[in-house]
Design an enzyme around this catalytic site. Structure first.
Site, PDB file in Angstrom:
ATOM      1  CB  CYS A  49       4.190   1.089  -5.252  1.00 41.58           C
ATOM      2  SG  CYS A  49       5.809   1.303  -4.481  1.00 41.58           S
ATOM      3  NE  ARG A  50       1.989  -3.528  -6.788  1.00 39.49           N
ATOM      4  CZ  ARG A  50       2.033  -4.809  -6.536  1.00 39.49           C
ATOM      5  NH1 ARG A  50       1.781  -5.682  -7.518  1.00 39.49           N
ATOM      6  NH2 ARG A  50       2.303  -5.276  -5.327  1.00 39.49           N
ATOM      7  CG  ASP A  52       6.071  -4.847  -6.247  1.00 37.48           C
ATOM      8  OD1 ASP A  52       6.292  -3.623  -6.216  1.00 37.48           O
ATOM      9  OD2 ASP A  52       6.174  -5.597  -5.265  1.00 37.48           O
ATOM     10  CG  ASN A 100      -2.059   1.080   1.117  1.00 38.74           C
ATOM     11  OD1 ASN A 100      -2.474   1.613   2.133  1.00 38.74           O
ATOM     12  ND2 ASN A 100      -2.519   1.434  -0.062  1.00 38.74           N
TER      13      ASN A 100
HETATM   14  P1  4NP Z   1       3.211  -2.099  -3.502  1.00 40.11           P
HETATM   15  O1  4NP Z   1       4.794  -2.246  -3.637  1.00 40.11           O
HETATM   16  O2  4NP Z   1       2.692  -3.468  -3.079  1.00 40.11           O
HETATM   17  O3  4NP Z   1       2.785  -1.736  -4.866  1.00 40.11           O
HETATM   18  O4  4NP Z   1       2.953  -1.031  -2.468  1.00 40.11           O
HETATM   19  C1  4NP Z   1       5.632  -2.721  -2.631  1.00 40.11           C
HETATM   20  C2  4NP Z   1       5.980  -1.899  -1.592  1.00 40.11           C
HETATM   21  C3  4NP Z   1       6.852  -2.340  -0.635  1.00 40.11           C
HETATM   22  C4  4NP Z   1       7.392  -3.609  -0.712  1.00 40.11           C
HETATM   23  C5  4NP Z   1       7.025  -4.426  -1.755  1.00 40.11           C
HETATM   24  C6  4NP Z   1       6.136  -3.987  -2.706  1.00 40.11           C
HETATM   25  N1  4NP Z   1       8.309  -4.037   0.250  1.00 40.11           N
HETATM   26  O5  4NP Z   1       8.828  -5.157   0.096  1.00 40.11           O
HETATM   27  O6  4NP Z   1       8.562  -3.310   1.221  1.00 40.11           O
END
Ligand code: 4NP
Length: 169
Positions: free
Chosen positions: A16-17, A129, A14
């Site tokens: 980035c995407r 991601d 929560n």
């Molecule tokens: P999101 O991306 O799922 O699009 O918010 C990520 C943000 C952090 C991490 C992995 C994906 N992380 O490993 O901290």
């Protein structure tokens, strides 16, 4: 009478995407006065709980006219499964986690979908991601999310989502 729906975008962290989806969809849907929506986002994992979105997501979104600055990361809660009409996963891994959690807490999985299932294009099924990749990953995220957001608006505006009293049959 407006079309009232509650929509939750979900990714892993929560940051980035799903915050990008929240910001983009909030702006695109705001142009339709008949839509009266509650829009939120969360992660399946809580390790960025309370943090703002990734600065790369914030700046890429800002360059394209979307404001993510007020969004703070939170982890999905069991009550989200009954509160939201649409729970929209960014990738298959998020979808699996959501299914598992909903079943564990004895909620229906009928409101859980892959977000890109609303997209015009059928080739790309997941929002990749961008966290460990280069900067163009963040623009690609916005491209995919804009496309699916337009499809989701059309779904919400479609007849089957009209309030029952407005239906002719
Ligand atoms: P999101 O991306 O799922 O699009 O918010 C990520 C943000 C952090 C991490 C992995 C994906 N992380 O490993 O901290």
């Amino acid at each position: 009478m407006g079309i009232r729906k509650k929509i939750l975008f979900v990714c892993l962290g929560n940051i980035c995407r799903s915050p990008t989806a929240e910001g983009v969809f909030r702006k695109i849907s705001s142009e339709y006065s008949e839509l009266d929506l509650e829009i939120d986002s969360c992660g399946t994992y809580g390790y960025h709980q309370g943090e703002g979105s990734d600065p790369r997501s914030v700046s890429t979104a800002s360059n394209r006219g979307y404001d993510l600055s007020a969004i703070r990361s939170r982890k999905i809660l069991p009550q989200d499964f009954s509160h939201f009409d649409y729970i929209l996963a960014m990738d298959y891994s998020n979808l699996d986690s959501l299914h598992e959690l909903a079943l564990k807490h004895e909620y229906s999985v009928n409101n859980i979908h892959l977000f890109l299932s609303f997209s015009n294009q059928s080739k790309v099924k997941e929002v990749p991601d961008p966290y460990y990749g280069g900067n163009n990953g963040f623009d690609n995220v916005i491209d995919l999310i804009e496309d699916a957001s337009k499809g989701l608006v059309l779904e919400l505006l479609s007849d089957k989502n009209m309030p029952l009293q407005n239906k002719t049959s």
